[in-house]
Each structure stands twice: as structure tokens, then as C-alpha cells.
Design a protein around this motif. Structure first.
Motif, PDB file in Angstrom:
ATOM      1  N   PHE A  48       0.833  -1.396  -0.363  1.00  5.09           N
ATOM      2  CA  PHE A  48       0.122   0.061   0.521  1.00  5.09           C
ATOM      3  C   PHE A  48       0.898   0.984  -0.233  1.00  5.09           C
ATOM      4  O   PHE A  48       0.000   2.446  -0.754  1.00  5.09           O
ATOM      5  CB  PHE A  48      -0.958   0.042   1.027  1.00  5.09           C
ATOM      6  N   PHE A  49       1.557   1.420   0.693  1.00  2.00           N
ATOM      7  CA  PHE A  49       3.040   2.378   0.235  1.00  2.00           C
ATOM      8  C   PHE A  49       2.973   2.494  -0.372  1.00  2.00           C
ATOM      9  O   PHE A  49       3.705   3.706  -0.811  1.00  2.00           O
ATOM     10  CB  PHE A  49       3.638   2.521   2.075  1.00  2.00           C
ATOM     11  N   ALA A  50       4.032   1.277  -0.915  1.00  2.00           N
ATOM     12  CA  ALA A  50       4.304   1.673  -2.271  1.00  2.00           C
ATOM     13  C   ALA A  50       3.978   2.313  -3.245  1.00  2.00           C
ATOM     14  O   ALA A  50       4.286   3.007  -4.396  1.00  2.00           O
ATOM     15  CB  ALA A  50       5.368   0.498  -2.674  1.00  2.00           C
ATOM     16  N   VAL A  51       2.523   1.395  -3.410  1.00  2.00           N
ATOM     17  CA  VAL A  51       1.581   2.410  -3.933  1.00  2.00           C
ATOM     18  C   VAL A  51       1.332   3.475  -4.508  1.00  2.00           C
ATOM     19  O   VAL A  51       1.699   4.570  -4.988  1.00  2.00           O
ATOM     20  CB  VAL A  51       0.330   1.268  -4.141  1.00  2.00           C
ATOM     21  N   LEU A  52       1.594   4.322  -3.453  1.00  2.00           N
ATOM     22  CA  LEU A  52       1.154   5.248  -2.695  1.00  2.00           C
ATOM     23  C   LEU A  52       2.749   7.088  -3.175  1.00  2.00           C
ATOM     24  O   LEU A  52       2.011   7.094  -4.151  1.00  2.00           O
ATOM     25  CB  LEU A  52       0.858   5.941  -1.064  1.00  2.00           C
ATOM     26  N   MET A  53       3.815   5.943  -3.201  1.00  2.00           N
ATOM     27  CA  MET A  53       4.984   6.703  -3.512  1.00  2.00           C
ATOM     28  C   MET A  53       5.021   6.526  -4.626  1.00  2.00           C
ATOM     29  O   MET A  53       5.391   7.779  -5.724  1.00  2.00           O
ATOM     30  CB  MET A  53       6.077   5.881  -2.921  1.00  2.00           C
ATOM     31  N   LEU A  75      -1.253  -7.902 -16.813  1.00  2.00           N
ATOM     32  CA  LEU A  75      -1.141  -7.206 -15.464  1.00  2.00           C
ATOM     33  C   LEU A  75      -1.344  -7.709 -14.064  1.00  2.00           C
ATOM     34  O   LEU A  75      -0.901  -7.772 -13.685  1.00  2.00           O
ATOM     35  CB  LEU A  75      -1.194  -5.464 -15.303  1.00  2.00           C
ATOM     36  N   LEU A  76      -2.344  -8.738 -13.932  1.00  2.00           N
ATOM     37  CA  LEU A  76      -3.432  -9.554 -13.418  1.00  2.00           C
ATOM     38  C   LEU A  76      -2.041 -10.443 -12.671  1.00  2.00           C
ATOM     39  O   LEU A  76      -2.268 -10.947 -11.730  1.00  2.00           O
ATOM     40  CB  LEU A  76      -4.702  -9.293 -12.889  1.00  2.00           C
ATOM     41  N   VAL A  77      -2.407 -11.159 -13.822  1.00  2.00           N
ATOM     42  CA  VAL A  77      -1.386 -12.204 -13.595  1.00  2.00           C
ATOM     43  C   VAL A  77       0.321 -12.353 -12.591  1.00  2.00           C
ATOM     44  O   VAL A  77       0.216 -12.807 -12.229  1.00  2.00           O
ATOM     45  CB  VAL A  77      -1.143 -13.386 -15.013  1.00  2.00           C
ATOM     46  N   LEU A  78       0.676 -10.459 -13.914  1.00  2.00           N
ATOM     47  CA  LEU A  78       1.490 -10.124 -13.025  1.00  2.00           C
ATOM     48  C   LEU A  78       1.890 -10.135 -10.964  1.00  2.00           C
ATOM     49  O   LEU A  78       2.894 -10.372 -10.868  1.00  2.00           O
ATOM     50  CB  LEU A  78       2.336  -9.532 -14.162  1.00  2.00           C
ATOM     51  N   GLY A  79       0.884  -9.225 -11.279  1.00  2.00           N
ATOM     52  CA  GLY A  79       0.529  -8.971  -9.687  1.00  2.00           C
ATOM     53  C   GLY A  79       0.413 -10.504  -8.533  1.00  2.00           C
ATOM     54  O   GLY A  79       0.923 -10.474  -8.084  1.00  2.00           O
ATOM     55  N   CYS A 189       1.275  -1.199 -10.720  1.00  2.00           N
ATOM     56  CA  CYS A 189      -0.010  -1.792 -10.972  1.00  2.00           C
ATOM     57  C   CYS A 189      -0.144  -2.952 -10.522  1.00  2.00           C
ATOM     58  O   CYS A 189      -0.783  -3.586  -9.847  1.00  2.00           O
ATOM     59  CB  CYS A 189       0.162  -1.725 -12.759  1.00  2.00           C
ATOM     60  N   THR A 190       1.449  -3.812 -10.628  1.00  2.00           N
ATOM     61  CA  THR A 190       1.561  -5.055  -9.871  1.00  2.00           C
ATOM     62  C   THR A 190       1.473  -5.187  -8.408  1.00  2.00           C
ATOM     63  O   THR A 190       0.283  -5.990  -7.393  1.00  2.00           O
ATOM     64  CB  THR A 190       2.966  -5.546  -9.958  1.00  2.00           C
ATOM     65  N   LEU A 191       1.575  -4.227  -7.377  1.00  2.00           N
ATOM     66  CA  LEU A 191       1.532  -3.431  -6.503  1.00  2.00           C
ATOM     67  C   LEU A 191      -0.150  -3.473  -5.934  1.00  2.00           C
ATOM     68  O   LEU A 191      -0.458  -3.928  -5.192  1.00  2.00           O
ATOM     69  CB  LEU A 191       2.285  -2.680  -6.015  1.00  2.00           C
ATOM     70  N   VAL A 192      -0.167  -2.511  -6.797  1.00  2.00           N
ATOM     71  CA  VAL A 192      -1.934  -2.465  -6.838  1.00  2.00           C
ATOM     72  C   VAL A 192      -2.344  -3.672  -6.196  1.00  2.00           C
ATOM     73  O   VAL A 192      -3.793  -4.358  -5.691  1.00  2.00           O
ATOM     74  CB  VAL A 192      -2.868  -1.949  -7.753  1.00  2.00           C
ATOM     75  N   PRO A 229      12.975  -2.045  -0.186  1.00  2.00           N
ATOM     76  CA  PRO A 229      13.113  -3.333  -0.978  1.00  2.00           C
ATOM     77  C   PRO A 229      12.323  -3.374  -1.882  1.00  2.00           C
ATOM     78  O   PRO A 229      12.577  -4.167  -3.378  1.00  2.00           O
ATOM     79  CB  PRO A 229      12.555  -4.176  -0.643  1.00  2.00           C
ATOM     80  N   THR A 230      11.303  -2.667  -2.405  1.00  2.00           N
ATOM     81  CA  THR A 230      10.614  -2.582  -3.140  1.00  2.00           C
ATOM     82  C   THR A 230      10.308  -1.080  -4.092  1.00  2.00           C
ATOM     83  O   THR A 230      11.035  -1.145  -5.185  1.00  2.00           O
ATOM     84  CB  THR A 230       8.776  -2.004  -2.268  1.00  2.00           C
ATOM     85  N   VAL A 231      10.658  -0.150  -3.563  1.00  2.00           N
ATOM     86  CA  VAL A 231      10.140   0.856  -4.911  1.00  2.00           C
ATOM     87  C   VAL A 231      11.748   1.429  -5.232  1.00  2.00           C
ATOM     88  O   VAL A 231      12.242   1.776  -6.443  1.00  2.00           O
ATOM     89  CB  VAL A 231       9.729   3.231  -4.106  1.00  2.00           C
ATOM     90  N   VAL A 232      12.677   1.493  -4.225  1.00  2.00           N
ATOM     91  CA  VAL A 232      14.199   2.056  -4.224  1.00  2.00           C
ATOM     92  C   VAL A 232      15.018   1.253  -5.323  1.00  2.00           C
ATOM     93  O   VAL A 232      15.973   1.730  -7.094  1.00  2.00           O
ATOM     94  CB  VAL A 232      14.986   2.566  -3.127  1.00  2.00           C
TER      95      VAL A 232
END
Length: 296
Positions: A48-53, A75-79, A189-192, A229-232
Motif C-alpha cells: 500500500f505504501f509503495a503504491v502511494l509512493m 498485469l493481473l497475472v503478474l501481480g 499496477c503489480t503492487l496494486v 526493497p520495493t520502490v528504490v
């Protein structure tokens, strides 16, 4: 002495940062789990925080969010694959040392090569050699020592995380439908998808949303998980790939297991046996050899 190009000066540090930041997963996740935090809650807030960023970054960049129905399906499959990879890894932390678990995920390039065999892309002899050496390294790693045996479930969960991540990589590289989508939008989209999956899991299981996440340190660790580990790691991987190429950027991924092992040993006093060290060295050398020789 030849001077480094501008691309090299940008790309190499970015590649190193990618490996180090992804290897920091245990630093933020293990304290939360030891405090009793539910995995679904931890991963929900991480995503959730990563999606916001990422969404804020895309808005600032004036990136268009429009995607087609076919792209949405992929994208759904990738997510779902990305979500499963995170879930398997964090579950593995319950059974084996976090540094070893994160290291085993680094084997995904070898699993990608094996998957490509089923897509009729036959690897060359260096790849087969690397595959054999890597699995030999894994066997040595999982032997433990006379005082402490490794839990096979933790090893299987870590390898499962690597496998679904390998499938994630294969689909990204083989699907022409999503080729036009930027790395940042694809990751967002994957993180959503993962955010909704873990929210659904929380609601279904009746777990409290903020299960054992109460202190300022807990929220700091969640923000750390989302940011580093996610956004950066995702952003710097894109920078490294564009400036020095995917091959060299992949080789610099060796900093991931090194960081994870150091964090586990120094921060959480996790055992570091001779078998684990030898197995990790063999696996890292094999994966690096495969990526370098095949230039893929």
C-alpha cells in the motif's frame, strides 16, 4: 587509464544499490514478524505504501495510467505472481534464517533458463553448467551442520518464491502486449494487485489490519519495506539497466544475497555455517558466470 563513461558512473552505483536495497528485506520484515505481526498485514502495508509512493512519482512525471483490457489481464497475472513471491519468502522466514531464504530467491535467473527450455529456447552449455553448479550449491547450503538441520519447508518456500518470480520475469520479457508499459507503471499496477489480495486475505481470515503493528518502530519498518526493497530497488534497477545494460545490472545483483546474509548474521545472530558459506559462493559464482557468458 580509460575514464568511466557517464552511463557507467550512473549505472554501476545504481546496480549496486539495487542489490543492497533488495537484500534489506529481512532488516525490516524480521522485527515485525518477531513482534507477532501477521504476514498479510505486513505485506498489505508494504504494498500500500509503495503504491502511494509510485503513484505520486507517476503523477509528478505526468505518466498516463491508461491501459487496455488485454494489458490489464496480463498485469493481473503478474501481480498475482509477484504477490505469491513475497508471500512465499516471508513465510520462509518462519522456518529458516532470513539471510539464507533471501539468498535462495537470487537463484531465479537459473529458473528462468529452465523455464525457457519449455518455451523451446534451449540453453547453451555455459547455462547448463551454471544450472548444475547452482543446484549443487543449493544442496550444500541446505545440509546445515551437525548441530542444526535446516527445515526443508523453509527451503521449498524460498525456492517457490524464486520460481514464481522467474515466471514473472519470463512473462515481462515475452509479452509484447505490455512492452509499451513503463517499468514504474508496471510495478505500480503489480503492487496494486498485491494490495487488494492481502486486504482480501485480512478480511477473510479476520486478522486485525494493524495486527501487532503498534509502535513507531513498527511503522518505520513498514515504510522501510515499502521504500528500500520495493520502490528504490525497482527504480535503480531500471536506471542500471538503461545505463549499463541488463547483463551487467543482473551481475550486480550479487549484492542482494551478500547483504541479506550480513543482515541476518550481524543483526539477528543467525547461524552462518561453513556449508552455507560454500553453497552461497558456488551459487553466486554460477549465476554470475551464466549471466556474463550468455550476455542475457
Amino acid at each position: 587509464m580509460k575514464k568511466l563513461s557517464k552511463n557507467a558512473l550512473i549505472g554501476y552505483p545504481a546496480g549496486i544499490i539495487t542489490g543492497i536495497t533488495y537484500g534489506l528485506n529481512p532488516l525490516f520484515a524480521v522485527p515485525l514478524m518477531k513482534n507477532g505481526g501477521a504476514i498479510e498485514s505486513i505485506l498489505f502495508f508494504r504494498y500500500f505504501f509503495a503504491v502511494l509512493m509510485l503513484a505520486a512519482f507517476l503523477v509528478i512525471r505526468k505518466q498516463r495510467f491508461r491501459i487496455s483490457g488485454k494489458q490489464a489481464g496480463i498485469l493481473l497475472v503478474l501481480g498475482l505472481l509477484y504477490t505469491a513471491s513475497s508471500l512465499f519468502l516471508f513465510e520462509a522466514y518462519h522456518y529458516i534464517a532470513s539471510g539464507l531464504a533471501t539468498t535462495l530467491v537470487f537463484l531465479y535467473p537459473v529458473l528462468v533458463a529452465i523455464i525457457m527450455v519449455f518455451l523451446k529456447v534451449v540453453p547453451s552449455w555455459p547455462v547448463w553448467l551454471a544450472i548444475a553448479a547452482t543446484f549443487g550449491g543449493v544442496l550444500i547450503m541446505t545440509q546445515g551442520d551437525g548441530a542444526q538441520a535446516l527445515n526443508p519447508l523453509g527451503v521449498l518456500l524460498s525456492l517457490g518464491s524464486a520460481l514464481v518470480y522467474a515466471l514473472f520475469i519470463v512473462i515481462i520479457n515475452r509479452s509484447k502486449a505490455i512492452a509499451s508499459i513503463s517499468n514504474s507503471l508496471l510495478t505500480c499496477c503489480t503492487l496494486v494487485v498485491g494490495t487488494f489480495v492481502f486486504l482480501g486475505k485480512i478480511l477473510y481470515s479476520g486478522t486485525e489490519l494493524t495486527s501487532c503493528i503498534t509502535t513507531g518502530t513498527d511503522w518505520f519498518n513498514l515504510l522501510g519495506l515499502a521504500l528500500l526493497p520495493t520502490v528504490v530497488s525497482t527504480a535503480t534497477l531500471a536506471v542500471a539497466s538503461r545505463n549499463i545494460g541488463a547483463t551487467k545490472a543482473s551481475v550486480l545483483g550479487v549484492f542482494e544475497p551478500i547483504t541479506a546474509i550480513l543482515v541476518g548474521t550481524l543483526m539477528f545472530s543467525e547461524p552462518l555455517t561453513a556449508n552455507i558459506v560454500i553453497g552461497i559462493v558456488i551459487a553466486i559464482v554460477a549465476v554470475t558466470f551464466m549471466i556474463t557468458v550468455t550476455k542475457r
